[in-house]
Structure formats: structure tokens, C-alpha cells
Design an enzyme around this catalytic site. Structure first.
Site, PDB file in Angstrom:
ATOM      1  N   ILE A   1       0.880  -1.170   0.000  1.00  0.00           N
ATOM      2  CA  ILE A   1       0.000   0.000   0.000  1.00  0.00           C
ATOM      3  C   ILE A   1       0.918   1.221   0.000  1.00  0.00           C
ATOM      4  O   ILE A   1       1.829   1.315   0.825  1.00  0.00           O
ATOM      5  CB  ILE A   1      -0.964   0.009   1.221  1.00  0.00           C
ATOM      6  CG1 ILE A   1      -1.827   1.284   1.193  1.00  0.00           C
ATOM      7  CG2 ILE A   1      -0.259  -0.135   2.558  1.00  0.00           C
ATOM      8  CD1 ILE A   1      -2.981   1.284   2.205  1.00  0.00           C
ATOM      9  N   PRO A   2       0.752   2.148  -0.927  1.00  0.00           N
ATOM     10  CA  PRO A   2       1.642   3.310  -0.933  1.00  0.00           C
ATOM     11  C   PRO A   2       1.524   4.079   0.384  1.00  0.00           C
ATOM     12  O   PRO A   2       0.417   4.310   0.877  1.00  0.00           O
ATOM     13  CB  PRO A   2       1.132   4.126  -2.119  1.00  0.00           C
ATOM     14  CG  PRO A   2       0.489   3.117  -3.017  1.00  0.00           C
ATOM     15  CD  PRO A   2      -0.155   2.127  -2.084  1.00  0.00           C
TER      16      PRO A   2
ATOM     17  N   GLY B   1      -1.014   8.752   0.772  1.00  0.00           N
ATOM     18  CA  GLY B   1      -2.155   8.819  -0.138  1.00  0.00           C
ATOM     19  C   GLY B   1      -2.771  10.203  -0.069  1.00  0.00           C
ATOM     20  O   GLY B   1      -2.469  10.994   0.832  1.00  0.00           O
ATOM     21  N   LEU B   2      -3.634  10.477  -1.015  1.00  0.00           N
ATOM     22  CA  LEU B   2      -4.319  11.765  -1.024  1.00  0.00           C
ATOM     23  C   LEU B   2      -5.672  11.637  -0.333  1.00  0.00           C
ATOM     24  O   LEU B   2      -6.509  10.822  -0.746  1.00  0.00           O
ATOM     25  CB  LEU B   2      -4.532  12.224  -2.485  1.00  0.00           C
ATOM     26  CG  LEU B   2      -5.342  13.519  -2.639  1.00  0.00           C
ATOM     27  CD1 LEU B   2      -4.566  14.715  -2.084  1.00  0.00           C
ATOM     28  CD2 LEU B   2      -5.709  13.759  -4.100  1.00  0.00           C
ATOM     29  N   GLY B   3      -5.901  12.430   0.700  1.00  0.00           N
ATOM     30  CA  GLY B   3      -7.209  12.485   1.352  1.00  0.00           C
ATOM     31  C   GLY B   3      -8.156  13.335   0.520  1.00  0.00           C
ATOM     32  O   GLY B   3      -7.735  14.307  -0.112  1.00  0.00           O
TER      33      GLY B   3
ATOM     34  N   ASP C   1      -7.560   8.207  -1.231  1.00  0.00           N
ATOM     35  CA  ASP C   1      -8.501   7.771  -0.198  1.00  0.00           C
ATOM     36  C   ASP C   1      -9.860   8.438  -0.435  1.00  0.00           C
ATOM     37  O   ASP C   1      -9.975   9.663  -0.362  1.00  0.00           O
ATOM     38  CB  ASP C   1      -7.986   8.162   1.193  1.00  0.00           C
ATOM     39  CG  ASP C   1      -8.942   7.676   2.274  1.00  0.00           C
ATOM     40  OD1 ASP C   1      -8.965   6.453   2.512  1.00  0.00           O
ATOM     41  OD2 ASP C   1      -9.692   8.497   2.833  1.00  0.00           O
TER      42      ASP C   1
ATOM     43  N   TYR D   1     -18.253  11.374   0.909  1.00  0.00           N
ATOM     44  CA  TYR D   1     -17.568  12.626   0.554  1.00  0.00           C
ATOM     45  C   TYR D   1     -18.213  13.284  -0.671  1.00  0.00           C
ATOM     46  O   TYR D   1     -17.912  14.422  -1.013  1.00  0.00           O
ATOM     47  CB  TYR D   1     -16.062  12.408   0.311  1.00  0.00           C
ATOM     48  CG  TYR D   1     -15.306  11.830   1.499  1.00  0.00           C
ATOM     49  CD1 TYR D   1     -15.847  11.859   2.777  1.00  0.00           C
ATOM     50  CD2 TYR D   1     -14.043  11.253   1.341  1.00  0.00           C
ATOM     51  CE1 TYR D   1     -15.161  11.316   3.862  1.00  0.00           C
ATOM     52  CE2 TYR D   1     -13.351  10.716   2.417  1.00  0.00           C
ATOM     53  CZ  TYR D   1     -13.918  10.746   3.673  1.00  0.00           C
ATOM     54  OH  TYR D   1     -13.232  10.221   4.746  1.00  0.00           O
TER      55      TYR D   1
ATOM     56  N   LYS E   1     -15.106   3.758   1.073  1.00  0.00           N
ATOM     57  CA  LYS E   1     -15.681   3.349   2.370  1.00  0.00           C
ATOM     58  C   LYS E   1     -17.190   3.206   2.282  1.00  0.00           C
ATOM     59  O   LYS E   1     -17.873   4.017   1.643  1.00  0.00           O
ATOM     60  CB  LYS E   1     -15.331   4.391   3.444  1.00  0.00           C
ATOM     61  CG  LYS E   1     -13.870   4.781   3.448  1.00  0.00           C
ATOM     62  CD  LYS E   1     -13.498   5.697   4.599  1.00  0.00           C
ATOM     63  CE  LYS E   1     -12.119   6.294   4.391  1.00  0.00           C
ATOM     64  NZ  LYS E   1     -12.121   7.562   3.624  1.00  0.00           N
TER      65      LYS E   1
ATOM     66  N   HIS F   1     -16.774   2.411   7.185  1.00  0.00           N
ATOM     67  CA  HIS F   1     -16.354   3.776   7.521  1.00  0.00           C
ATOM     68  C   HIS F   1     -16.420   4.059   9.030  1.00  0.00           C
ATOM     69  O   HIS F   1     -15.510   4.640   9.595  1.00  0.00           O
ATOM     70  CB  HIS F   1     -17.239   4.769   6.748  1.00  0.00           C
ATOM     71  CG  HIS F   1     -16.625   6.108   6.541  1.00  0.00           C
ATOM     72  ND1 HIS F   1     -16.885   6.895   5.449  1.00  0.00           N
ATOM     73  CD2 HIS F   1     -15.752   6.824   7.293  1.00  0.00           C
ATOM     74  CE1 HIS F   1     -16.208   8.021   5.538  1.00  0.00           C
ATOM     75  NE2 HIS F   1     -15.506   8.003   6.645  1.00  0.00           N
TER      76      HIS F   1
END
Ligand code: NDP
Ligand code: 1BO
Length: 319
Positions: free
Chosen positions: A12-13, A16-18, A43, A48, A77, A110
Site C-alpha cells: 500500500i503506498p 495517499g491523497l485524502g 482515499d 464525501y 468506504k 467507515h
């Protein structure tokens, strides 16, 4: 890349970008910029409300040959109104459709909180469903099926305390590989870190910068905290980079959110920063047990949920 050999989670990198609070009209450009900079982990979450624009940006980057799908890690999620077994697959398929993907790398529960299917955010107590009435294991069995169907490679949880995580680990056929929780120097959660290291669960640190603007209204602010500022001066970097480097050196994956190119780059470059042992120790001493996101919105009067039940250690101590 972070490997977690105990549970078979490879690569897993680590950054990550939220995408929470990244608005439609902004999030697509942020994702494209992040992919150009080198981010390979995004992510997401259905709540969202921006997955469609993220999907368009990912698809464009694949079409442009900026990235190949297999180089990218995309998480999403399951929202709280889709915990019933029959709702899990439709919810996942909606995210896949919006993200223009045929599988996710990771699908998370989530929150350990359930709502009625017709409710996005409860306003009244009767719109919640308790975990006694809709147990996590029922949701988890449906998540396991999604792995078997090839709709997601891995499954995990978010906002689980040690008790809930242990209960799930004892019952799961496919083990949760990730717990995504709030982690930063003011909320270090050492017991959770130890439990996850022991049992092969990779932790992902959400709000690793203290959730940015929230710090302007909360009483604590990581960006202006003196020890963090001193380290930023010492290493000639930004406070954000100190916070991210600290998280990475603890072995947690980080998912800072930004929509600004300069910050996206700055945050990504934190992966090159190495803090001395003594400086890691200095940061370990500033723990406040302080949450920027305590889940109080799921615990209004009459709700079957309470903030005290959410966390292992919810006590807030003064600076
Ligand atoms: P972060 O700690 O990532 O902080 C984001 C904020 O910090 C934004 O306001 C951003 O503003 C600002 N920021 C970003 N980089 C910098 C920088 N280098 N210098 C100064 N300010 C900066 O908070 P989040 O709460 O967004 O957490 C990150 C991600 O974690 C979320 O986006 C989401 O994907 C996930 N998350 C998951 C949760 C869960 O329940 N599972 C709960 C909360 C978050 P700007 O965009 O303007 O740059
Ligand atoms: C309700 C908050 C969700 C953030 O991931």
C-alpha cells in the site's frame, strides 16, 4: 510502499491523497495534480460526495498513460446507511461506477455506526440502528463476499477501537488488513499501535495534519505548536512535513488532504525526510489524547451510540 507481511498486505503506498471536504469542481484537479506529482494512493468515501469527479480524473490519467491502473491504490468506504448485508454490494458498485473502476484496492467500513437505509445523516434517535440490531459481523460477512467476487482486493475498517477490532478479528474469515483512524502527535494511540503491530493490521493515519482548518476552531493547533515549529526550523522544512514524517516513521500510512499544488508537493516530499531518534522522542512526548473528530455527531441525546464507547481512551488532557 509499506508491506504488512503478517496479513498478506503487500504494497500500500505509504502516502495517499485524502479527499474529504475536497469540493466538487476542485477535487478532480487535485487528483490529477497529485498523480502528476507521484501520488499512487487515493482515499475516497461515498459520503464525501465527490467520487464521480475523482473517477473522471483517474480515468483521464489512465487514458493519458500518466499511470496504469495496477500502479494505483484506490480506497473507498461503506457509509453507515448501508451496513445491512443486502446493501453492501449495491453501495460498493455505486462507488465503483462513480470511480470508473472494476475493483477497489481497499473497501472499509467507515464507522462502527449504523443508520436506517433511507437516512444519510440522522437528525433523530430513531434513525440510528444499534450494533446489537445490526452487528458488525453481518456487514463484515457481506464485505468478505465482495473480496471473493473480485470487487475489492482487500477489506478493512475505520474508527474501530481495540475492543471492536478484537471482536472482529476473532470472527472474521478474511481478516481486516487496515484500521483507518485519527492519528497525529496530539493523538498517538500507542495501545492501538501496539495491538495492530501484534496482529498484523496496518494503521492508516487520518487527519495526520490535525485536520487543517479545524485547528483554527479547536483549542490545539499542531502547525503552531512550539516543538513542531522548532523541528521545522531544524530540518528546514514545513511543520506539515514534520508531522507527516513522524507518522511515516512510526510505520503508519498517511493520507493528508490538500487541493493546493504547492501543498500536495510539499506533503509528498515528506516521504524523503528522516527525523532523528531523539526528535521522534520529542514528538512522542507531546501526546494530548486529543481528537479533532470525536464522533459526537453520532451521539446526540437518545442515540444508541456514545462518544465514550467509540474510543479506547477519549480523555482530553490540557497542554
Ligand atoms: P488533514 O490532517 O489531512 O488536513 C487537511 C487540511 O490541512 C486541509 O484544510 C488542507 O487545506 C490543509 N493542508 C494540507 N496540507 C497542508 C500543508 N502542507 N500546510 C498547511 N495546511 C495544509 O485532515 P483531513 O481531516 O482531511 O484528513 C485527511 C484525510 O483522511 C481526509 O481527507 C479523508 O480522506 C481521511 N479521513 C477519514 C476519516 C474517517 O472517518 N475514516 C475521517 C477524517 C479524514 P487545503 O486543502 O486548502 O490545502
Ligand atoms: C463524518 C466524517 C467522515 C469523515 O471520513
Amino acid at each position: 510502499m509499506t508491506d504488512c507481511p503478517k496479513n498478506g498486505l503487500a504494497s500500500i503506498p505509504e502516502i495517499g491523497l485524502g479527499t474529504w471536504k475536497a469540493k466538487r469542481g476542485e477535487v478532480g484537479t487535485a487528483v490529477s495534480t497529485a498523480l502528476d506529482i507521484g501520488y499512487r494512493h487515493i482515499d475516497c468515501a461515498s459520503i464525501y460526495n465527490n467520487e464521480r469527479e475523482i473517477g473522471a480524473a483517474i480515468s483521464q490519467a489512465i487514458d493519458d498513460n500518466t499511470i496504469k491502473r495496477e500502479q494505483l491504490w484506490v480506497s473507498s468506504k461503506l457509509w453507515n446507511n448501508a451496513h445491512a448485508a443486502k446493501h453492501v454490494r449495491p453501495a460498493l458498485e455505486r462507488s465503483l461506477k462513480n470511480l470508473q473502476l472494476d475493483h477497489l484496492d481497499l473497501y472499509l467500513i467507515h464507522w462502527p455506526v449504523a443508520f436506517r437505509a433511507d437516512i444519510t445523516f440522522p437528525k433523530q434517535p430513531d434513525q440510528f440502528i444499534s450494533l446489537e440490531d445490526l452487528p458488525i459481523i453481518e456487514t463484515w460477512r457481506a464485505m468478505e463476499k465482495m473480496v471473493r467476487k473480485g470487487l475489492c482486493r482487500h477489506i478493512g475498517v475505520s474508527n474501530f477501537n481495540i475492543r471492536l477490532l478484537k471482536e472482529l478479528q476473532a470472527q472474521a474469515t478474511i481478516q481486516p488488513i487496515i484500521n483507518q483512524i485519527e492519528l497525529h502527535p496530539f493523538l498517538q494511540q500507542p495501545k492501538m499501535v501496539r495491538h495492530c503491530q501484534k496482529t498484523g493490521v496496518q494503521l492508516t493515519a487520518y487527519s495526520p495534519l490535525g485536520s487543517g482548518q479545524r485547528q483554527q476552531v479547536d483549542k490545539y493547533n499542531l502547525f503552531t505548536h512550539r516543538p513542531i515549529l522548532s523541528l521545522a526550523t531544524k530540518y528546514q522544512c514545513s511543520p506539515a512535513q514534520i508531522l507527516l514524517a513522524w507518522s511515516l516513521q512510526r510505520g503508519t500510512v498517511v493520507i493528508p488532504k490538500s487541493i493546493r499544488p504547492t501543498r500536495l508537493k510539499e506533503n509528498f516530499q515528506a516521504t524523503d525526510l528522516h527525523l532523528d531518534k531523539a526528535d521522534m522522542e520529542t514528538i512522542s512526548r507531546i501526546d494530548r489524547g486529543y481528537r479533532f473528530l470525536d464522533g459526537a455527531f453520532f451521539a446526540p441525546p437518545g442515540s444508541p451510540y456514545s462518544v465514550n464507547d467509540f474510543w479506547d481512551d477519549h480523555e482530553k488532557v490540557d497542554v
